[in-house]
Design an enzyme around this catalytic site. Structure first.
Site, PDB file in Angstrom:
ATOM      1  CB  SER A 204      56.666  35.783  58.856  1.00  0.00           C
ATOM      2  OG  SER A 204      55.369  35.301  58.584  1.00  0.00           O
ATOM      3  CG  HIS A 250      58.973  38.313  55.811  1.00  0.00           C
ATOM      4  ND1 HIS A 250      58.249  37.967  54.702  1.00  0.00           N
ATOM      5  CD2 HIS A 250      58.134  38.106  56.875  1.00  0.00           C
ATOM      6  CE1 HIS A 250      57.038  37.576  55.046  1.00  0.00           C
ATOM      7  NE2 HIS A 250      56.944  37.660  56.374  1.00  0.00           N
TER       8      HIS A 250
END
Length: 303
Positions: A204, A250
């Site tokens: 991610s 993230h």
């Protein structure tokens, strides 16, 4: 093409042979170097034929076309790096399904502690297992390992498949690979800085780096940014609203990818290559320095 018509000049006149295959008679010469060449050594030219060596020398002087960002246009449309990264993630996922130990040995954790908060000796980046900063970006949640399970790898691989080929073509293979790996590393480094005892897996961080880079590049060259902004906003909402998601990974990946893209896009044309290499190496050095400083704090008990 030039030929020698004197084929009946007498027995004393030697029969010409190919310079690469002395046993083959021929009367065809290379229009560039004038050496005799047989059909196997002939290469069509604008006028006549050329030998393989002259063709190779000519190709060296021809500059391969480049993209707007200075990357060489690939000879094949296949996004080799993108597909290779997807393949590595799939192989790693199969390995972690087969072995829980494989999963635990390579996930991202700065300083491992037990359920009572007692440090576990020898486990984590702070204990010298620096490879976890990289290997974890190829792992994903196991089917029973969290809220998302198998959808974790499915979404990340879909995003890589959707964004990767376009970015790889625009940036070139090495820039794209640097963007991906450094974005994933940036996400893990931010997690280490903010929550050294926390753990995470997944591509991610690298994917968010691709989001950031895609936005920067599209904005610079007048592409449509609406779809990527929508996708990014949705993912940020999920990041901060669903428990168990590493927001550090993230955000760290997003910032790292955006910064690298800025350097790639706005580098002066006459120094583009140097700036691109320098930006990539500079980002790596910065992230490594942050890890070293944090490790010093963690091991000294100041975290």
């Amino acid at each position: 093409m030039s030929t020698d018509p004197s084929t009946s000049s007498g027995a004393d006149t030697p029969v010409p042979t190919c310079y690469r295959h002395p046993g083959r008679e021929t009367y065809v010469r290379c229009t560039r170097c004038d050496r005799y060449i047989c059909p196997e050594c002939m290469r069509d030219a604008s006028v006549g034929h050329q030998c393989v060596e002259c063709v190779a020398d000519g190709n060296k002087s021809v500059r391969r076309p480049t993209t707007t960002l200075g990357a060489r246009v690939p000879t094949s449309d296949t996004p080799v790096v993108t597909y290779s990264l997807i393949g590595l993630c799939v192989v790693a996922y199969v390995a972690e399904l087969a072995s829980v130990k494989f999963f635990s040995d390579f996930l991202m954790v700065g300083k491992a502690v037990d359920q009572f908060g007692v440090p576990i000796a020898g486990v984590g980046v702070a204990e010298g297992e620096w490879w976890r900063l990289f290997t974890s970006m190829f792992l994903h949640q196991r089917p029973s390992g969290g809220s998302f399970g198998i959808t974790h790898i499915l979404f990340n691989m879909w995003a890589l498949w959707a964004l990767g080929p376009a970015l790889e073509r625009a940036l070139g293979r090495w820039r794209f690979l640097a963007l991906y790996l450094l974005s994933g590393l940036g996400g893990n480094v931010l997690l280490y800085l903010v929550d050294p005892t926390g753990s995470a897996v997944g591509a991610s961080g690298a994917i968010f780096g691709l989001f950031g880079a895609f936005f920067i590049i599209a904005r610079k060259f007048g592409g449509q940014v609406g779809p990527i902004v929508f996708l990014l906003v949705i993912n940020l909402v999920i990041t901060f609203s669903v428990p168990g998601i590493s927001w550090e990974g993230h955000i760290g990946g997003l910032v790292t990818g955006a910064l690298l893209a800025l350097a790639f896009v706005y580098a002066p044309a006459n120094r583009r290559q140097a700036v691109h290499v320098g930006a990539s190496l500079g980002m790596l050095v910065l992230l490594v320095a942050l890890v070293v400083v944090k490790t010093s704090q963690v091991t000294s008990g100041a975290a």
